[in-house]
Motif scaffolding. Structure first.
Motif, PDB file in Angstrom:
ATOM      1  N   SER A 132     -10.002  -5.207  -0.321  1.00 31.49           N
ATOM      2  CA  SER A 132      -8.701  -5.383  -0.509  1.00 31.49           C
ATOM      3  C   SER A 132      -8.278  -6.932  -0.725  1.00 31.49           C
ATOM      4  O   SER A 132      -9.037  -7.703  -0.260  1.00 31.49           O
ATOM      5  CB  SER A 132      -8.082  -5.043   0.838  1.00 31.49           C
ATOM      6  N   ARG A 133      -7.485  -7.217  -1.715  1.00 35.98           N
ATOM      7  CA  ARG A 133      -7.426  -8.660  -2.110  1.00 35.98           C
ATOM      8  C   ARG A 133      -6.116  -9.286  -1.396  1.00 35.98           C
ATOM      9  O   ARG A 133      -6.025 -10.414  -1.216  1.00 35.98           O
ATOM     10  CB  ARG A 133      -7.314  -8.709  -3.696  1.00 35.98           C
ATOM     11  N   PHE A 134      -4.985  -8.216  -1.462  1.00 39.03           N
ATOM     12  CA  PHE A 134      -3.806  -8.703  -0.776  1.00 39.03           C
ATOM     13  C   PHE A 134      -3.468  -8.009   0.648  1.00 39.03           C
ATOM     14  O   PHE A 134      -3.791  -6.931   0.783  1.00 39.03           O
ATOM     15  CB  PHE A 134      -2.778  -8.374  -1.797  1.00 39.03           C
ATOM     16  N   GLU A 135      -2.541  -8.681   1.397  1.00 40.81           N
ATOM     17  CA  GLU A 135      -1.752  -8.116   2.506  1.00 40.81           C
ATOM     18  C   GLU A 135      -0.480  -8.145   2.250  1.00 40.81           C
ATOM     19  O   GLU A 135       0.020  -9.241   2.208  1.00 40.81           O
ATOM     20  CB  GLU A 135      -2.269  -8.647   3.767  1.00 40.81           C
ATOM     21  N   VAL A 136       0.131  -7.082   2.173  1.00 40.29           N
ATOM     22  CA  VAL A 136       1.691  -7.280   2.033  1.00 40.29           C
ATOM     23  C   VAL A 136       2.273  -7.318   3.445  1.00 40.29           C
ATOM     24  O   VAL A 136       2.362  -6.657   4.357  1.00 40.29           O
ATOM     25  CB  VAL A 136       2.239  -5.768   1.561  1.00 40.29           C
TER      26      VAL A 136
ATOM     27  N   TYR B 163      13.053  -1.988 -12.501  1.00 36.79           N
ATOM     28  CA  TYR B 163      11.773  -2.196 -13.189  1.00 36.79           C
ATOM     29  C   TYR B 163      10.664  -2.439 -12.258  1.00 36.79           C
ATOM     30  O   TYR B 163       9.514  -2.340 -12.523  1.00 36.79           O
ATOM     31  CB  TYR B 163      11.719  -3.423 -14.521  1.00 36.79           C
ATOM     32  N   ALA B 164      10.907  -3.267 -11.249  1.00 38.98           N
ATOM     33  CA  ALA B 164       9.851  -3.801 -10.184  1.00 38.98           C
ATOM     34  C   ALA B 164      10.304  -4.167  -8.940  1.00 38.98           C
ATOM     35  O   ALA B 164      11.448  -3.927  -8.519  1.00 38.98           O
ATOM     36  CB  ALA B 164       9.354  -5.226 -10.711  1.00 38.98           C
ATOM     37  N   THR B 165       9.254  -4.295  -7.986  1.00 40.82           N
ATOM     38  CA  THR B 165       9.763  -4.559  -6.431  1.00 40.82           C
ATOM     39  C   THR B 165       9.020  -5.700  -6.182  1.00 40.82           C
ATOM     40  O   THR B 165       7.681  -6.057  -6.815  1.00 40.82           O
ATOM     41  CB  THR B 165       9.200  -3.394  -5.634  1.00 40.82           C
ATOM     42  N   VAL B 166       9.595  -6.467  -5.385  1.00 36.57           N
ATOM     43  CA  VAL B 166       8.904  -7.950  -5.271  1.00 36.57           C
ATOM     44  C   VAL B 166       8.727  -7.952  -3.633  1.00 36.57           C
ATOM     45  O   VAL B 166       9.477  -7.463  -2.818  1.00 36.57           O
ATOM     46  CB  VAL B 166       9.971  -8.871  -5.281  1.00 36.57           C
ATOM     47  N   CYS B 167       7.620  -8.526  -3.338  1.00 42.26           N
ATOM     48  CA  CYS B 167       7.184  -8.410  -1.949  1.00 42.26           C
ATOM     49  C   CYS B 167       6.626  -9.861  -1.723  1.00 42.26           C
ATOM     50  O   CYS B 167       6.032 -10.563  -2.426  1.00 42.26           O
ATOM     51  CB  CYS B 167       6.267  -7.282  -1.496  1.00 42.26           C
ATOM     52  N   ARG B 168       6.382 -10.415  -0.295  1.00 43.20           N
ATOM     53  CA  ARG B 168       5.723 -11.285  -0.102  1.00 43.20           C
ATOM     54  C   ARG B 168       4.390 -11.068   0.625  1.00 43.20           C
ATOM     55  O   ARG B 168       4.349  -9.920   1.368  1.00 43.20           O
ATOM     56  CB  ARG B 168       6.297 -12.109   1.456  1.00 43.20           C
ATOM     57  N   ALA B 169       3.339 -11.566   0.028  1.00 46.50           N
ATOM     58  CA  ALA B 169       1.878 -11.132   0.445  1.00 46.50           C
ATOM     59  C   ALA B 169       1.365 -12.335   0.884  1.00 46.50           C
ATOM     60  O   ALA B 169       1.483 -13.497   0.624  1.00 46.50           O
ATOM     61  CB  ALA B 169       1.356 -10.231  -0.795  1.00 46.50           C
ATOM     62  N   ARG B 170       0.063 -12.286   1.030  1.00 47.07           N
ATOM     63  CA  ARG B 170      -1.111 -13.068   1.373  1.00 47.07           C
ATOM     64  C   ARG B 170      -2.344 -12.597   0.923  1.00 47.07           C
ATOM     65  O   ARG B 170      -2.714 -11.481   0.904  1.00 47.07           O
ATOM     66  CB  ARG B 170      -1.293 -13.498   2.925  1.00 47.07           C
ATOM     67  N   VAL B 171      -3.176 -13.687   0.372  1.00 44.47           N
ATOM     68  CA  VAL B 171      -4.508 -13.084  -0.033  1.00 44.47           C
ATOM     69  C   VAL B 171      -5.180 -12.962   1.008  1.00 44.47           C
ATOM     70  O   VAL B 171      -5.641 -13.862   1.913  1.00 44.47           O
ATOM     71  CB  VAL B 171      -5.265 -14.306  -1.049  1.00 44.47           C
ATOM     72  N   VAL B 172      -6.291 -11.992   1.159  1.00 45.02           N
ATOM     73  CA  VAL B 172      -6.831 -11.502   2.201  1.00 45.02           C
ATOM     74  C   VAL B 172      -8.125 -12.597   2.331  1.00 45.02           C
ATOM     75  O   VAL B 172      -9.015 -12.899   1.252  1.00 45.02           O
ATOM     76  CB  VAL B 172      -7.573 -10.035   2.088  1.00 45.02           C
TER      77      VAL B 172
ATOM     78  N   VAL C 105       4.674  -0.395  -3.375  1.00 47.80           N
ATOM     79  CA  VAL C 105       3.885  -1.615  -3.159  1.00 47.80           C
ATOM     80  C   VAL C 105       2.347  -1.291  -2.357  1.00 47.80           C
ATOM     81  O   VAL C 105       1.583  -2.239  -2.495  1.00 47.80           O
ATOM     82  CB  VAL C 105       4.690  -2.913  -2.566  1.00 47.80           C
ATOM     83  N   SER C 106       2.291  -0.060  -1.853  1.00 48.15           N
ATOM     84  CA  SER C 106       1.123   0.153  -1.202  1.00 48.15           C
ATOM     85  C   SER C 106      -0.182  -0.039  -2.109  1.00 48.15           C
ATOM     86  O   SER C 106      -1.296  -0.500  -1.356  1.00 48.15           O
ATOM     87  CB  SER C 106       1.107   1.537  -0.652  1.00 48.15           C
ATOM     88  N   PHE C 107      -0.280   0.078  -3.402  1.00 53.37           N
ATOM     89  CA  PHE C 107      -1.292   0.125  -4.086  1.00 53.37           C
ATOM     90  C   PHE C 107      -1.930  -1.425  -4.273  1.00 53.37           C
ATOM     91  O   PHE C 107      -2.990  -1.782  -4.465  1.00 53.37           O
ATOM     92  CB  PHE C 107      -0.974   0.552  -5.601  1.00 53.37           C
ATOM     93  N   LEU C 108      -1.017  -2.586  -3.836  1.00 49.96           N
ATOM     94  CA  LEU C 108      -1.348  -3.813  -3.597  1.00 49.96           C
ATOM     95  C   LEU C 108      -2.367  -4.205  -2.838  1.00 49.96           C
ATOM     96  O   LEU C 108      -3.121  -5.094  -2.964  1.00 49.96           O
ATOM     97  CB  LEU C 108      -0.102  -4.790  -3.612  1.00 49.96           C
ATOM     98  N   GLU C 109      -2.440  -3.361  -1.658  1.00 48.99           N
ATOM     99  CA  GLU C 109      -3.638  -3.517  -0.757  1.00 48.99           C
ATOM    100  C   GLU C 109      -4.808  -2.957  -0.944  1.00 48.99           C
ATOM    101  O   GLU C 109      -5.778  -2.863  -0.204  1.00 48.99           O
ATOM    102  CB  GLU C 109      -3.194  -3.031   0.714  1.00 48.99           C
ATOM    103  N   GLY C 110      -4.798  -2.346  -2.378  1.00 50.87           N
ATOM    104  CA  GLY C 110      -6.199  -1.750  -2.638  1.00 50.87           C
ATOM    105  C   GLY C 110      -6.729  -2.860  -3.772  1.00 50.87           C
ATOM    106  O   GLY C 110      -6.991  -3.859  -3.207  1.00 50.87           O
ATOM    107  N   THR C 111      -7.590  -2.113  -4.591  1.00 47.98           N
ATOM    108  CA  THR C 111      -8.637  -3.107  -5.347  1.00 47.98           C
ATOM    109  C   THR C 111      -7.771  -3.703  -6.758  1.00 47.98           C
ATOM    110  O   THR C 111      -6.867  -3.222  -7.346  1.00 47.98           O
ATOM    111  CB  THR C 111      -9.885  -2.523  -5.730  1.00 47.98           C
ATOM    112  N   ILE C 112      -8.241  -4.800  -7.157  1.00 54.77           N
ATOM    113  CA  ILE C 112      -7.863  -5.416  -8.257  1.00 54.77           C
ATOM    114  C   ILE C 112      -8.570  -5.132  -9.453  1.00 54.77           C
ATOM    115  O   ILE C 112      -9.968  -5.179  -9.299  1.00 54.77           O
ATOM    116  CB  ILE C 112      -7.734  -7.027  -8.132  1.00 54.77           C
TER     117      ILE C 112
END
Length: 449
Positions: free
Chosen positions: A3-7, A16-25, A316-323
């Motif tokens: 995983s690259r990000f933690e939401v 069109y889109a959803t904005v969230c605060r995240a951090r690079v794992v 946004v759950s997919f953001l905690e998957g792979t890039i």
């Protein structure tokens, strides 16, 4: 790949889109970033994909303290994700929702002065080669103006903006783009209204709204428009301000919201009038004080919802998957160029392919790894010697379309054909060839730097 990000927080969601605060794992600095993720339902929407890439390119060219900074564009599960600086703060919409009485005049004027400066700088900004970008936001409203806890103003969401940067993929269409209630009347005209004064109009309505706590519903009919704006201005009665200053503020709002865009002040004129008004009325405002006294308490009072408990978590759950790829200014495709080119050639096998230019543009947007080969083949046939009678002839419309689409792949190999076709007797072909030559020149100049 891990995983690259933690939401950390889901901040906002639109059509069109959803904005969230995240951090690079694994980031040793534990730095917060903003991720703007396209809705899954739009993955196959070519225009939405092009607008997302345009927004990334545009913001990458702007380096302004009052405009949100972009850091890159990723592709995750075929969905583009815009990586931006995280602004810890609230939008003017959120601040008004917390207190509907309207904001203090000194704060409102300072916010408008900084916004006008940012919009003016975006319009006059130049790329690395010195060419003007002519950027117009086209969606100014309280929800797109943020105030940070440190007293910084940030203009956000350039997803509907337009400009003259040559990498731009989207073109003006008949669809009216913008937020209802803030769009200038000329935006509804058949020819659109893409000039800086559309942002002046929206900012004028925003100023009236944050002063009064109420949005004026302005009709498109000129007479009704003038009455509605006059009524809004009558409700502008900021606290602790004398009558002369109140009248000056009302005139400013009324001028910014003129029906005829030619009668509205420019961004520079708006800022000058605000500065003069601030000086004459002694309304110097400290946004830092406003942030500490208003923004921060309201932000801290907001209910905290864990990302996985948020109703938009599935977005946004997919953001905690792979890039799919490393950070980039472009969204790359996992398809091979040969596969993309095969689809392009299949469409171009239709004898009427030149009339299907819109479909071709969508195909290029969905398959970003396409090469220039299919269109070079058209140009090769266009410039063939007269005695190559066995080659399939190319119409002027086909040549013009091939040249127009190649401006998105201005490789040096195209130059000889463009030089030859710039002398073509058909103006559509010669004009398209000249534009392509300019794109090649710009691209080579950018690479050289």
């Amino acid at each position: 790949m891990a995983s690259r990000f933690e939401v950390l927080e889901i901040r906002a969601s639109g059509a069109y889109a959803t904005v969230c605060r995240a951090r690079v794992v694994g980031d040793p600095l534990a730095r917060d970033i903003a991720l703007k993720a396209m809705k899954a339902t739009l993955v196959d929407n070519a225009r939405a994909l092009m607008r997302t890439r345009d927004e990334a390119r545009l913001l990458a060219k702007l380096n302004h303290p009052n405009i949100v900074r972009v850091e890159g564009l990723l592709s995750m599960q075929r969905r583009p994700v815009l990586v931006m600086e995280w602004v810890e703060g609230l939008s003017l919409r959120e601040l008004m929702n917390a207190d509907r009485r309207g904001m203090a005049a000194d704060v409102c004027l300072e916010l408008v002065a900084r916004t006008s400066k940012a919009l003016d700088d975006a319009w006059n900004a130049r790329d690395d080669l010195g060419h003007p970008l002519r950027i117009i936001h086209r969606d100014i409203k309280p929800g797109n103006l943020l105030v940070s806890v440190h007293g910084e103003l940030k203009v956000v969401d350039f997803g509907l903006s337009c400009g003259e940067y040559f990498e731009r993929e989207t073109t003006t269409v008949s669809t009216v783009l913008g937020s209802m209630g803030y769009m200038a009347p000329e935006r509804f005209a058949s020819e659109g209204g893409d000039h800086p004064s559309v942002d002046t109009f929206a900012l004028g309505l925003t100023l009236g709204e944050i002063l009064t706590g109420r949005l004026a519903l302005v009709p498109r009919d000129k007479d009704q428009h003038d009455l509605a704006v006059a009524d809004m201005c009558q409700h502008i009665a900021p606290r602790n301000v004398d009558d002369a200053t109140t009248q000056a503020i009302r005139r400013l709002v009324q001028d910014m919201c003129r029906f005829d865009h030619r009668q509205r002040p420019s961004h520079t004129e708006v800022r000058e009038r605000v500065v003069n008004l601030q000086e004459s009325a002694g309304l110097s405002s400290s946004l830092s004080s406003f942030a500490s006294q208003i923004v921060e308490p309201v932000l801290n009072d907001r209910p905290s919802v864990l990302p996985r408990q948020h109703y938009r978590w599935d977005d946004v759950s997919f953001l905690e998957g792979t890039i799919d790829e490393a950070p980039s200014r472009k969204v790359a495709s996992s398809r091979k160029p040969a596969e993309a080119d095969a689809k392009i050639r299949r469409l171009m096998s239709d004898k009427t392919w030149a009339a299907r230019k819109r479909e071709l543009k969508w195909l290029l947007a969905l398959h970003t790894d396409w090469s220039s080969a299919p269109f070079l083949e058209v140009l090769q046939r266009t410039t063939r010697p007269w005695w190559h009678f066995w080659s399939q002839p190319v119409s002027t419309e086909e040549a013009a379309v091939a040249l127009e689409l190649l401006k998105h792949r201005p490789i040096p190999a195209v130059r000889p054909f463009a030089v030859e076709l710039a002398k073509h007797r058909d103006k559509r072909v010669s004009d398209a060839a000249c534009i392509l030559l300019e794109r090649i020149h710009l691209d080579e100049g950018h690479t050289a730097q």
